[in-house]
Design a protein around this motif. Structure first.
Motif: not given
Length: 420
Positions: A417-420, A277-285, A309-315
């Motif tokens: 919590g945030q989704y990711f 999992d790669f996460f990237c966060f950036r402030r915008v203004g 590996f599943s295709v899942d609503n909550n994941v």
């Protein structure tokens, strides 16, 4: 007179060299503002030490580390001179409330409804030990109990223990039909936690579990029913360079998860699975935050209907439904723009617009499956967040995802919590 002047200049030169050559020293590290969080614990995990060199870069790293703790909503420091090149350093802590209920609810337009209700303490004993569990209702009842103490033995070494008993209805994809099974997974897991440095950490451990597949309905095609004992060896490596400012996040994080699973039944053979999992966060203004997650994963490519590996609503795909497909490879991208609509004191109302998209490799298939239109899911949507800035992870979220690809669904996803 001339000799006296020379001696005076030499004395001044030596004195200045000695004075400027002296290092600034930490006379004392003082902790302020903490109530439940132990000052001794803060000092234990901090890199600044009484009697050590005063280094603002090290202090800044401590601030980022502290703000990552579930028990801390914000942290800042002050430095005051003491005497003889010595300084008092004050760490000021703003604590979170850490006894937190959790709730996840999701629905689709097929009238599917499931929820998970839990309670966790994120600062047990005042040492950021996480302890709690959850109850889940997804047609069947399930539960889990979790203990995580990342600094149990030292400021780098900890332990995690997990037990869960999960029962769900799972679709299993045979060539001629999709069969529904009552699936139960009962497991016990122990992990060692090690922090190399400020940004890098490792988890290693083992998991013993039993999987049970019980066919639902009339088994006219004589589909298999299984009860399989398994061992799982797990390793997680994380690089974390995230910085937090209340609800805002900036920086990059990568988490690699690899597992090897042994099995006692040829219907569920031994297999290897790994994903990153790669996460990237950036402030915008001042009020915006752009957040993205990329997951790439592969497993042993057996032609089994019980692919990992599943295709899942909550994941991974909001609005898609509960485990609507499975595969032996996955590429998922979640990206969203979060914007603070209203903020006053502890209260924040945040809106978001997102696109969740992903594709899977079929069991026994090849890499061309990733471009197969039947395997690609794209779900844009909108959501709201209600945030309490002084309670850890107190983010109530609601998202609505609407599929725009083949055989798409739509639905709400609720959670804490945030989704990711």
């Amino acid at each position: 007179m001339f000799k006296k002047k020379i001696l005076l200049l030499v004395f001044i030169s030596v004195y200045c060299s000695y004075s400027y050559g002296q290092e600034n020293i930490v006379h004392d590290l003082k902790i302020q503002g903490n109530k439940r969080l132990k000052a001794s614990f803060i000092k234990k995990i901090s890199n600044v030490r009484t009697g050590g060199k005063l280094d603002t870069l090290v202090i800044e790293q401590d601030m980022v580390r502290l703000k990552r703790l579930p028990s801390v909503s914000h942290a800042y420091y002050q430095v005051f001179p003491s005497e003889n090149n010595q300084y008092n350093v004050f760490y000021n802590i703003e604590e979170n409330f850490t006894l937190i209920p959790s709730l996840n609810v999701y629905t689709t337009d097929d009238d599917e409804f499931a929820y998970r209700l839990g309670l966790y303490e994120f600062n047990a004993l005042g040492r950021d030990i996480i302890f709690g569990g959850f109850y889940q209702k997804d047609i069947y009842s399930s539960y889990a109990i979790n203990l995580r103490a990342p600094y149990l033995f030292s400021n780098t070494l900890g332990l995690a223990i997990n037990h869960q008993d999960l029962t769900t209805q799972e679709p299993v994809f045979f060539a001629e039909e999709i069969a529904n099974y009552k699936y139960r997974n009962k497991s016990f897991e122990v992990l060692g936690l090690y922090e190399f440095n400020f940004k890098n950490r490792l988890e290693l451990g083992a998991n013993y579990f039993v999987e049970n597949y019980e066919f639902k309905g009339e088994n006219v095609n004589n589909r298999p029913e299984l009860n399989v004992h398994k061992w799982l060896i797990k390793g997680i490596y994380e690089f974390n360079n995230l910085n937090y400012y209340y609800q805002y996040i900036s920086g990059f994080r990568s988490q690699l998860n690899v597992q090897y699973v042994t099995s006692s039944n040829p219907m569920l053979p031994d297999f290897f699975i790994g994903w990153n999992d790669f996460f990237c966060f950036r402030r915008v203004g001042e009020k915006g935050n752009w957040a993205s997650r990329l997951r790439m994963g592969l497993s042993t490519n057996d032609g089994t209907p019980f692919a990992p590996f599943s295709v899942d609503n909550n994941v991974n795909i909001r609005g898609v439904g509960n485990t609507i497909d499975r595969g032996t490879g996955v590429i998922v991208v979640n990206t969203e723009y979060r914007h603070t609509l209203y903020e006053k004191d502890w209260f924040v109302l945040q809106g978001n617009a997102f696109i969740d998209s992903g594709t899977w490799r079929n069991p026994g298939g090849d890499f061309n499956d990733f471009t197969n239109v039947n395997n690609i899911k794209v779900y844009p949507g909108l959501g709201l967040r209600v945030i309490h800035k002084k309670i850890y992870n107190a983010i109530f979220r609601i998202d609505y995802g609407y599929g725009v690809t083949k055989n798409a669904t739509k639905g709400f996803v609720f959670g804490i919590g945030q989704y990711f």
